[in-house]
Write a protein that holds these residues in place. Structure first.
Motif: not given
Length: 300
Positions: A144-148, A157-164
């Motif tokens: 479990e990771r809480t992110i902003e 062809r891959r998706w990523y999210v940059l987050a805190w």
């Protein structure tokens, strides 16, 4: 559907050259491809102009000296992705089951179902909770990771999210294909300000491998040998890279009969090295020396 077709028509025409309102009407009347699009009026054209700027980030303005409309700001890559997606949707909708005449890549990007809730969280500046697999062990239990979340990135062809990462107190990049579940119904707002320049986080990288803490961008000079003939399976890398640059920083230093020399400013990450290796003996690293040695060693 017809509204988006009109958008596509207007953008397509104005990218060719400036058009007056009357020119656009005549061109639409003569076009077979857009024959099912309703003619626009003064009112719908003004609304389309506003929608095109809002949706595609393409600004259209009237040039008094030319007495015509022209594109003054064009986020070409962003707009092109939207228009390409629309073209595929339109073709599939118009012609029904095309499984016998269209073949899609079998390795489809996973995790796209999380794009919409993540975009909403970014816009509303809300935390979300990920149930996330480790990249190297999908059979393990999720973490479990809480992110902003700040930014979505598509690469290869891959998706990523940059987050805190709230627990790690650090910027992290998460692959959407590693998410098993996402809790996006939280009401918790961001607890820290969005870092300055976050939209430029990936600028110096190829793909989503960044390693900003240790890796700095370097000047890289590459020579690509031209093939005597093109084939379907091996296009001439020199011509291919003119049309599809390796990186936005790419510039052509010189072009000779047998090769083309390119300069980039880029981080030398595993993704970049993997890309160079895919060209085999057709690429030669001129500088820096450490990359030249590494590529030669991996090619053996």
């Amino acid at each position: 559907m017809k509204k988006f077709l009109r958008h596509r028509f207007i953008v397509e025409r104005l990218r060719m050259k400036p058009h007056s309102y009357e020119d656009l009407i005549r061109a639409l009347q003569k076009s077979e491809e857009y024959s099912d699009v309703d003619p626009f009026t003064d009112r719908t054209f003004l609304r389309d102009k506003q929608d095109i700027e809002k949706i595609y980030r393409i600004k259209i303005e009237y040039n008094n000296s030319l007495r015509a409309y022209e594109i003054t700001e064009d986020n070409d890559l962003y707009a092109q992705n939207l228009l390409e997606a629309f073209d595929v949707f339109r073709a599939l909708q118009n012609y029904g089951n095309l499984s016998e005449v269209i073949q899609f890549e079998k390795r489809l990007p996973a995790g796209t179902e999380y794009l919409s809730p993540l975009l909403r969280a970014i816009k509303e500046k809300r935390q979300v909770k990920l149930h996330y697999y480790k990249f190297w062990d999908r059979s393990s239990q999720t973490q479990e990771r809480t992110i902003e979340p700040y930014l979505l990135k598509e690469a290869q062809r891959r998706w990523y999210v940059l987050a805190w990462d709230v627990e790690k107190s650090a910027l992290r990049v998460f692959g959407l294909d590693r998410i098993k579940h996402l809790d996006d119904e939280w009401e918790v707002k961001f607890q820290r300000p969005v870092p300055k320049g976050v939209k430029h986080y990936f600028d110096d990288s190829l793909g989503a491998w960044v390693d900003n803490e240790r890796t700095q961008a370097e000047e890289v000079v590459l020579a690509f040998r031209k093939l005597p003939t093109d084939t379907v399976f091996m296009p001439n890398p020199a011509k291919y890279l003119e049309a599809m640059p390796l990186h936005p920083s790419q510039e052509i230093l010189k072009e000779e009969e047998g090769s083309i020399v390119l300069r980039l400013r880029i981080k030398i990450t595993p993704d970049f090295i993997k890309e160079l290796l895919s060209y085999g003996k057709q690429v030669e690293v001129l500088t820096p020396v450490h990359l030249q040695k590494e590529l030669i060693a991996k090619q053996k």
